[in-house]
Design an enzyme around this catalytic site. Sequence first.
Site, short mmCIF file in Angstrom:
data_model
loop_
_atom_site.label_atom_id
_atom_site.label_comp_id
_atom_site.label_asym_id
_atom_site.label_seq_id
_atom_site.Cartn_x
_atom_site.Cartn_y
_atom_site.Cartn_z
CB SER A 1 95.81 -14.21 42.55
OG SER A 1 94.90 -13.17 42.79
N GLY B 1 98.87 -10.78 44.04
CA GLY B 1 98.89 -9.57 44.85
C GLY B 1 98.15 -8.42 44.22
N GLY B 2 97.18 -8.71 43.34
CA GLY B 2 96.36 -7.66 42.76
C GLY B 2 97.12 -6.70 41.87
#
Length: 543
Positions: A205, A125-126
């Site tokens: 991620s 989610g960055g």
Amino acid sequence: MDSGRVVFVFAIFIQCLSFTQSFYGWTSEITLAQGKLRGKVDWSNGYKAYLGIPYASVTKRFQEAGSAPAWNGTMFAFNGSIKCSQYFEALKTPIGQEDCLVANIFTPMKEFSYLLPVMVFIHGGGHDFGSNTDLIFNPKYFVQKDVIVVTINYRLGAFGFLCLPGTEATGNIGLKDPIAALQWIKNNIQAFGGNPNTITIFGESAGAASVHYLITSGKYEGLFDKAILQSGSILMPNKFDPNPIKAASIVASKMGYKTEDPKELLKIFQNASATDIIEASRVEGKNQPLKLYIFRPCEENPEIENKSLITATPRELIESSILDPNLDIILGYNDKEGIKQAGQYDSNGLKDLNSTLSDIIPENLIFRDESQKEELTQDIRNFYFQKGVDYDSLIDFFSDTVMIYPSIITTNSFLSSNITVYNYYFKYDSLRNLYKFVSGLPLKPGATHADELFYMFDPIIFNFVPVLPPMENDLRMINTLTTLWTNFAKTRRPSSFTTPEWIQSKKDNLRFLQLDTEFKMIPVPNKERFQFWDRVYKKYSWF
């Protein structure tokens, strides 16, 4: 809208339905140092879930987590959707809470005469949004293979990554929260039937970047002995901020203040409401996908802060870190990672890129002057965009710059430390590739960023969308992926009856297990594209 946010939105929408469906009774009581605990039983899927267990407390903004809170009586652990403070795109409003450090623990229904391997998942989610919600990260496929799965929250955005050198907001709190979680798991997981000495950490991620930062810091020792990095590493261009004061100043200006003084900025952020901070931190991603997330990991000063986690730039970390060769790693990525970024361009944005191509040059490159930047821009144009900027070429460009080149260099850095590395290349495509289908480019073939997650976890949304049941090939992929991952957690060797032997990569001979309708070992995919960026990064300065 960012594809991850879309899935997150839909999951919240059916939260009430999910609880009704999956709750069938309470587990027997477990006693922790914090207090007594009961979880919920899902008889149909064969697991027990202990949801929303606080592993630490947030006593002050921008500070390391405090001790895990205690409670009186028996805690009924059924809330699997506690979220840290963040922006909720669907309703255009902030949500979540600052004291959000909880773990969800999933264990098999049946009893064992031995302690089970433990797998700890860190969501992506960055570093800006997301959570460990069981609505998305329901690990029943893993648990059915006799492991315990723990999913954790960590602080996001400014609350996790405000970095103001010379102040008490030293930065990287959102990376230190997982360390607190791992320490709690190490101390408590045996009460749930887990082996505290057999812990595998895996992330996707930003979650994978978090895992990589923990590895390079060396502060993971004793907390896990195996790691899986899915589509992420610290070398991704947007996973480090060399000028965090500028980022904080930009957000402060949106709240009505103009300063770059770290101490003044700290007072502003300490006194502002969570709502004001979240709203001021929001960035519109349309036609600028590389600028979505303002707050990121940063470099700390080890001479001032004795609890520093990151003490150098990512490049310096991979070149200087002394890693434990006993740490085994799986590392890989998807074939069309860049659909995620390319899908955020509309036709006008695509057209504009023809004249503003330099805007998408990886931001971790440093140029001596504008002529150097223009030289690279022309090289990129000749290599990727000879016929102009279109979606297919843009997908390849973003796949290579954001994910593939950083992943291969990360692999080589691990191999230089004599770490065992297994590489994978995921390209399976079906209706279960939900991130692609909400990306804006749903008809492009291949797997975009995060598409592999729905062959590992069983989002509750699929239980309420009968047009998307897993097909026969989907079930085969689900079984294969979760078997590979759980066998790695159990034995250090990722193996499955449905795949060939997964050959380890070597320094000059990287080998990838291709995960598609056919499973096979392959050399580095699209090697000429990797070689292009290898020449670029060797020619220009980077951090």
